[in-house]
Enzyme design. Structure first.
Site, PDB file in Angstrom:
ATOM      1  N   THR A 351      14.878 -15.089 -27.700  1.00 55.93           N
ATOM      2  CA  THR A 351      13.649 -15.955 -27.148  1.00 55.93           C
ATOM      3  C   THR A 351      12.983 -16.617 -28.068  1.00 55.93           C
ATOM      4  OG1 THR A 351      13.914 -14.183 -25.486  1.00 55.93           O
ATOM      5  CG2 THR A 351      12.002 -15.541 -25.281  1.00 55.93           C
ATOM      6  N   ASN A 371      18.745 -14.628 -24.904  1.00 57.17           N
ATOM      7  CA  ASN A 371      18.417 -13.212 -24.823  1.00 57.17           C
ATOM      8  C   ASN A 371      18.508 -12.614 -26.378  1.00 57.17           C
ATOM      9  OD1 ASN A 371      17.626 -10.876 -23.733  1.00 57.17           O
ATOM     10  ND2 ASN A 371      19.713 -10.259 -22.848  1.00 57.17           N
ATOM     11  N   ASP A 393      20.148  -8.741 -18.600  1.00 57.98           N
ATOM     12  CA  ASP A 393      18.745  -8.383 -18.150  1.00 57.98           C
ATOM     13  C   ASP A 393      18.819  -7.836 -16.909  1.00 57.98           C
ATOM     14  OD1 ASP A 393      17.107  -9.136 -20.406  1.00 57.98           O
ATOM     15  OD2 ASP A 393      16.817 -11.178 -19.776  1.00 57.98           O
ATOM     16  N   GLY A 443      10.476 -11.582 -27.274  1.00 60.74           N
ATOM     17  CA  GLY A 443      10.578 -10.142 -27.624  1.00 60.74           C
ATOM     18  C   GLY A 443      10.594  -9.437 -26.392  1.00 60.74           C
TER      19      GLY A 443
HETATM   20  N1  GLY Z   1      15.838 -12.194 -21.858  1.00 56.48           N
HETATM   21  C1  GLY Z   1      14.835 -11.545 -22.156  1.00 56.48           C
HETATM   22  C2  GLY Z   1      14.222 -11.859 -20.803  1.00 56.48           C
HETATM   23  O1  GLY Z   1      14.174 -12.861 -20.364  1.00 56.48           O
HETATM   24  O2  GLY Z   1      13.055 -11.245 -20.746  1.00 56.48           O
END
Ligand code: GLY
Length: 538
Positions: A351, A371, A393, A443
């Site tokens: 991210t 991700n 996720d 994060g």
């Molecule tokens: N890929 C982490 C989130 O979207 O929370």
């Protein structure tokens, strides 16, 4: 002013602003530059969210370009894959089956068309240069390569199925040193192809075709239809709520960010936090942790893609609900984990982040991701295109925690065309109707707590922005039932929390925040020192 987690991307945005582009033009340039300079965090094989505030008409813009599950996805696909191939890499996390349909190219192109002033080719120019000519890598990139190498060592079969990342970034184990150049000719060619042909070439042309071919060859289920059918969602109503004398504009589902921020801050509003922070800092942290536990318990139970199950946004963000939860918090003890959040809802009921403010006062905050580091590791070699692993996720297997330790309900189970629940939290804070703080971060679930930490540090504790970034951060996500810090906190915090029954983790982890403060007409940009980004502004 641009604050991003790559100094090259911040400068790409500033270059566009200096050419007379607005914050949306700069946002596209920053995003494409991040695809080149932060390939471990984001890229055009990923997706994201954007919130913007336009002074003209005080308009709020919300854009959801999150990845969506392929049409051939089924709720049990990962459990079945694990059964068929025990001991192979976690299929929701690594390799071709982990990939969801990417949204960044469509998201940026649509934003540019609706709110920008420049062409796709113009905003792609800095990214193309960075990919073609190269740029010196930093410690964050090297650390990500070390982590990826450990995955390849653990699962050697990935070297064949996910060879591009292994060859280009890991260099078969001979990692780059800090300051060494990274040149990405295949990615440069891809970006040039986008500049020449427009975004549709990614979804209906040779790029989508190559991607589907490679994905299917390695056991993935993406189809050409998935790409042709991908849609950016610009119709999600933002989560807007008040906190003390401020208004917060935050991301709605399929991000959990806005709801978790609202629920936590609604609880904390019942306490005189500035005074408690000054007199009894451990008690302030106890309230903060208890509030986060409620919000994350509700995240686990109730949140998912609103197109697939109704989400009780109204109830979870209601002031009355926050006040009730606050009333029940015991100042001296934490409670049984099962008692957090709303156990019953009434019927009505990784991210990379950047912030931009332009000369006209347009504000853009956007978080995007592949991700985890280098996403699924799966890539289309000839286009230098690294794909996300956003399928992780989802609650990929019932009762099994995802990579962030989040255990989630069936509401966030895998379904065809569904978007996985996210923690990405692009956020704009207004005072007297005008933006005063833009922030967001990377994060995983620690994005939410990091945004909360920095927001409270600025709004309630009056810290200068840079101090608000560097002060020790506290995180709790309900499960596992542990308080996390990013670095050793003052001992009075830990003594006070332990005395109230909290279990403290040894693990030091947090999110990475980017922020812009707007005060008396002055802009202050800040990039979290934990990742080595740098703001750029005039
Ligand atoms: N890929 C982490 C989130 O979207 O929370």
């Amino acid at each position: 002013m641009v604050a991003s987690d790559s100094e090259f991307a911040s400068r790409a945005g500033l270059e566009i602003l200096r050419q007379g582009g607005n914050a949306f033009d700069a946002a596209a340039a920053v995003s494409f530059a991040l695809a080149v300079t932060r390939p471990q965090s984001t890229g055009i094989g990923g997706g994201g969210f954007l919130i913007a505030w336009k002074p003209a008409g005080e308009e709020i813009v919300v854009s959801d370009f999150r990845e969506s599950a392929p049409a051939a996805s089924t709720p049990l696909m990962y459990a079945q894959a694990v059964k068929r191939h025990p001991g192979t890499p976690t299929p929701s996390r690594y390799g071709a089956l982990a990939v969801a349909v990417p949204g960044i190219v469509a998201g940026r192109a649509e934003m540019l068309h609706s709110h920008g002033t420049m062409s796709l080719a113009e905003v792609l120019a800095p990214a193309i240069r960075l990919a073609r000519d190269g740029f010196p890598v930093d410690q964050h990139y090297i650390d990500a390569c070390v982590s990826a190498l450990e995955i390849y060592d653990q699962y050697p079969s990935l070297i064949e199925s996910c060879n591009y990342v292994y060859r280009t970034h890991i260099r078969s184990g001979i990692l780059r040193k800090q300051g060494e150049d990274l040149v990405q000719p295949e990615l440069a060619h891809l970006l040039e192809t986008l500049a020449a042909n427009g975004a549709s070439v990614f979804y209906k042309g040779p790029i989508a075709e190559a991607l589907v071919r490679a994905n299917n060859r390695h056991g993935g289920i993406l189809s050409k239809g998935d790409f042709a059918d991908y849609r950016v969602r610009n119709d999600r109503p933002p989560v807007v709520f008040s906190y003390r004398h401020h208004t917060v504009i935050a991301m709605p589902p399929p991000s959990s960010g806005g709801i978790c921020l609202a629920e936590t801050l609604n609880i904390l509003e019942s306490f005189d936090l500035p005074k408690i922070h000054a007199d009894k800092p451990a008690l302030a942290r106890h309230y903060f942790v208890e509030a986060m536990k409620h919000a994350f318990a509700d995240r686990a139970r109730w949140l998912g893609d609103p197109d697939f199950a109704p989400i009780p946004v109204g109830l979870l963000t209601a002031k009355g609900y926050g006040q009730q939860l606050a009333f029940d918090i015991d100042a001296d003890h934490c409670s049984d984990p099962e008692t957090y959040g709303a156990v019953q809802i009434p019927d009505d009921a990784g991210t990379s982040h950047f912030c931009i403010v332009d000369q006209w006062g347009n504000c853009v905050v956007s978080t995007e991701t592949v991700n985890t580091e280098f996403g699924s590791l799966f890539a289309v070699d000839e286009w230098g295109l690294i794909l996300n692993n956003e399928m992780d996720d989802f609650a990929a297997e019932a009762g099994v925690a995802n990579i962030y330790g989040l255990v989630q309900s069936k509401r966030n189970g895998v379904e065809a065309g569904k978007r996985p629940l996210s923690s990405m939290s692009p956020t704009i804070v207004l005072k007297d109707g005008k933006p005063v703080l833009l922030l967001g971060g990377s994060g995983g679930p620690r994005i939410i707590s990091s945004v909360l930490n920095v927001l409270l540090n600025v709004v309630d504790f009056g810290m200068p922005l840079q101090d608000a970034m560097t002060t020790p951060r506290i995180h709790h996500q309900w499960q596992p039932d542990q308080v996390f810090f990013d670095k050793a906190p003052p001992s009075n915090w830990t003594i006070g929390l332990t005395a109230r029954g909290h279990k403290l983790s040894e693990q030091c982890k947090t999110g990475i925040i980017q922020a812009i403060l707007i005060q008396n007409g002055e802009l202050t940009g800040a990039s979290d020192p934990r990742k080595g980004g740098r703001p750029a502004g005039d």
